[in-house]
Design a protein around this motif. Structure first.
Motif, PDB file in Angstrom:
ATOM      1  N   LYS A   1      -1.207  -6.253   4.497  1.00  0.00           N
ATOM      2  CA  LYS A   1      -0.963  -5.792   3.783  1.00  0.00           C
ATOM      3  C   LYS A   1      -1.550  -5.145   2.734  1.00  0.00           C
ATOM      4  O   LYS A   1      -1.779  -3.379   2.499  1.00  0.00           O
TER       5      LYS A   1
ATOM      6  N   ALA B   1      -4.032  -1.397  -1.248  1.00  0.00           N
ATOM      7  CA  ALA B   1      -2.908  -0.502  -0.112  1.00  0.00           C
ATOM      8  C   ALA B   1      -3.387   0.591   0.478  1.00  0.00           C
ATOM      9  O   ALA B   1      -3.058   1.953  -0.745  1.00  0.00           O
TER      10      ALA B   1
ATOM     11  N   TYR C   1       2.787  -1.464   0.219  1.00  0.00           N
ATOM     12  CA  TYR C   1       2.703  -2.028  -1.209  1.00  0.00           C
ATOM     13  C   TYR C   1       4.142  -2.465  -1.440  1.00  0.00           C
ATOM     14  O   TYR C   1       4.321  -4.001  -2.189  1.00  0.00           O
TER      15      TYR C   1
END
Length: 105
Positions: free
Chosen positions: A36, A61, A67
């Motif tokens: 991520k 992110a 996120y």
């Protein structure tokens, strides 16, 4: 819209070395393994602390959706691992920032 997820931690002196090793070699790699975040940084906060040392752990992110997916899918479990390893020996607070400009790599 890049998102900076910042975790500020004050860790007690008596577990500092174990925490620092765990952070670099276990926790941060686990967070990055979620896929991520595009990068992470660990920085020491330059202030004298009687109760411990303070750090800023920064995860980047690509957007808010990524996120939020991290938080839904991984956030709670990874925070529980921190508590299990060092509960009562640190305080942490989290800040979410929208990166408006970034030069260089």
């Amino acid at each position: 819209m890049m998102i900076l997820y910042n975790v500020t931690v004050n860790i007690d002196h008596d577990v500092h070395d174990a925490w620092f090793d765990w952070m670099k070699n276990i926790h941060m790699p686990e967070v990055m393994a979620t896929g991520k975040f595009t990068q992470c940084k660990l920085a020491r906060i330059l202030a004298e602390e009687d109760g411990g040392k303070s750090y800023s752990i920064q995860y980047f992110a690509p957007d808010m959706e990524t996120y939020e997916a991290y938080q839904r899918q991984h956030g709670a479990a990874l925070r529980q691992k921190s508590d299990a390893a060092f509960g009562g020996k640190f305080v942490a607070f989290r800040t979410l920032l929208h990166v408006l400009h970034q030069d260089g790599a």
